[in-house]
Design a protein around this motif. Structure first.
Motif, PDB file in Angstrom:
ATOM      1  N   PHE A  37       0.856  -1.180   0.000  1.00 35.31           N
ATOM      2  CA  PHE A  37       0.000   0.000   0.000  1.00 35.31           C
ATOM      3  C   PHE A  37       0.895   1.235   0.000  1.00 35.31           C
ATOM      4  O   PHE A  37       2.091   1.147   0.295  1.00 35.31           O
ATOM      5  N   GLN A  39       0.874   5.720   0.877  1.00 34.81           N
ATOM      6  CA  GLN A  39       0.147   6.810   1.512  1.00 34.81           C
ATOM      7  C   GLN A  39       0.915   8.112   1.368  1.00 34.81           C
ATOM      8  O   GLN A  39       2.135   8.153   1.539  1.00 34.81           O
ATOM      9  N   GLU A  44      -5.798   8.831   2.569  1.00 36.05           N
ATOM     10  CA  GLU A  44      -5.887   7.471   3.086  1.00 36.05           C
ATOM     11  C   GLU A  44      -4.838   6.572   2.432  1.00 36.05           C
ATOM     12  O   GLU A  44      -4.388   6.840   1.311  1.00 36.05           O
ATOM     13  N   GLN A  46      -3.532   3.676   0.347  1.00 34.45           N
ATOM     14  CA  GLN A  46      -4.082   3.248  -0.933  1.00 34.45           C
ATOM     15  C   GLN A  46      -3.469   1.910  -1.353  1.00 34.45           C
ATOM     16  O   GLN A  46      -2.242   1.736  -1.269  1.00 34.45           O
ATOM     17  N   PHE A  47      -4.309   1.021  -1.834  1.00 31.62           N
ATOM     18  CA  PHE A  47      -3.848  -0.265  -2.320  1.00 31.62           C
ATOM     19  C   PHE A  47      -2.982  -0.101  -3.561  1.00 31.62           C
ATOM     20  O   PHE A  47      -3.302   0.672  -4.467  1.00 31.62           O
ATOM     21  N   SER A 105      -6.665  -8.919   0.034  1.00 36.76           N
ATOM     22  CA  SER A 105      -7.667  -7.874  -0.034  1.00 36.76           C
ATOM     23  C   SER A 105      -7.051  -6.594  -0.577  1.00 36.76           C
ATOM     24  O   SER A 105      -5.840  -6.385  -0.464  1.00 36.76           O
ATOM     25  N   ILE A 106      -7.890  -5.741  -1.155  1.00 37.18           N
ATOM     26  CA  ILE A 106      -7.431  -4.419  -1.546  1.00 37.18           C
ATOM     27  C   ILE A 106      -7.732  -3.402  -0.443  1.00 37.18           C
ATOM     28  O   ILE A 106      -7.437  -2.227  -0.589  1.00 37.18           O
ATOM     29  N   GLN A 107      -8.313  -3.867   0.648  1.00 39.68           N
ATOM     30  CA  GLN A 107      -8.637  -2.998   1.775  1.00 39.68           C
ATOM     31  C   GLN A 107      -7.605  -3.161   2.878  1.00 39.68           C
ATOM     32  O   GLN A 107      -7.128  -4.275   3.148  1.00 39.68           O
ATOM     33  N   THR A 108      -7.291  -2.073   3.554  1.00 42.24           N
ATOM     34  CA  THR A 108      -6.323  -2.153   4.651  1.00 42.24           C
ATOM     35  C   THR A 108      -6.818  -3.063   5.764  1.00 42.24           C
ATOM     36  O   THR A 108      -6.025  -3.707   6.444  1.00 42.24           O
ATOM     37  N   THR A 109      -8.115  -3.162   5.923  1.00 40.89           N
ATOM     38  CA  THR A 109      -8.688  -3.990   6.985  1.00 40.89           C
ATOM     39  C   THR A 109      -8.492  -5.479   6.743  1.00 40.89           C
ATOM     40  O   THR A 109      -8.732  -6.293   7.632  1.00 40.89           O
ATOM     41  N   GLY A 110      -8.050  -5.843   5.557  1.00 46.30           N
ATOM     42  CA  GLY A 110      -7.831  -7.253   5.255  1.00 46.30           C
ATOM     43  C   GLY A 110      -6.479  -7.787   5.685  1.00 46.30           C
ATOM     44  O   GLY A 110      -6.184  -8.957   5.435  1.00 46.30           O
TER      45      GLY A 110
END
Length: 124
Positions: A37, A39, A44, A46-47, A105-110
């Motif tokens: 990612f 930043q 935010e 970013q993936f 995941s492409i989300q940070t939460t993953g």
């Protein structure tokens, strides 16, 4: 606990290439999904790219065709080869790990663990 240490970030010129590395601790690196990612201040995280434990790769549209993610399980390391760099690629780049044979995941939460980041600056 998994520790991630990024390296390779530096100042380059537009059009140059750069390879980032992320070394991971742990005996089960081959089971981790790994992501990169980036930043910039005020925005935010970013993936950029991800590679699954079974070597499927995923890219953000903005880097597709220019960046390549790969992994070396023998070295517990994931790489991000960045070609044709642009000023808009300037950011702090973070690697992340999702443990336990999960889908990437492409989300940070993953992701479960994060490195400290490495600065990439591309001058025009």
């Amino acid at each position: 606990q998994v520790q991630l240490v990024e390296s390779g970030g530096r100042l380059v010129q537009a059009g140059d290439s750069l390879r980032l590395s992320c070394a991971a601790s742990g005996r089960t690196f081959s089971s981790y999904g790994m992501g990169w990612f980036r930043q910039v201040p005020g925005k935010e995280r970013q993936f950029v790219a991800a590679i699954s434990w079974h070597d499927n790769t995923y890219y953000a549209d903005s880097v597709k065709g220019r960046f390549t993610i790969s992994r070396d399980n023998a070295k517990n390391t994931v790489y991000l080869q960045m070609n044709s760099l642009r000023p808009e690629d300037t950011a702090v780049y973070y690697c992340a790990a999702a443990v336990g044979y999960r889908l990437v995941s492409i989300q940070t939460t993953g992701y479960d663990y994060w490195g400290q980041g490495t600065q990439v600056t591309v001058s025009s």
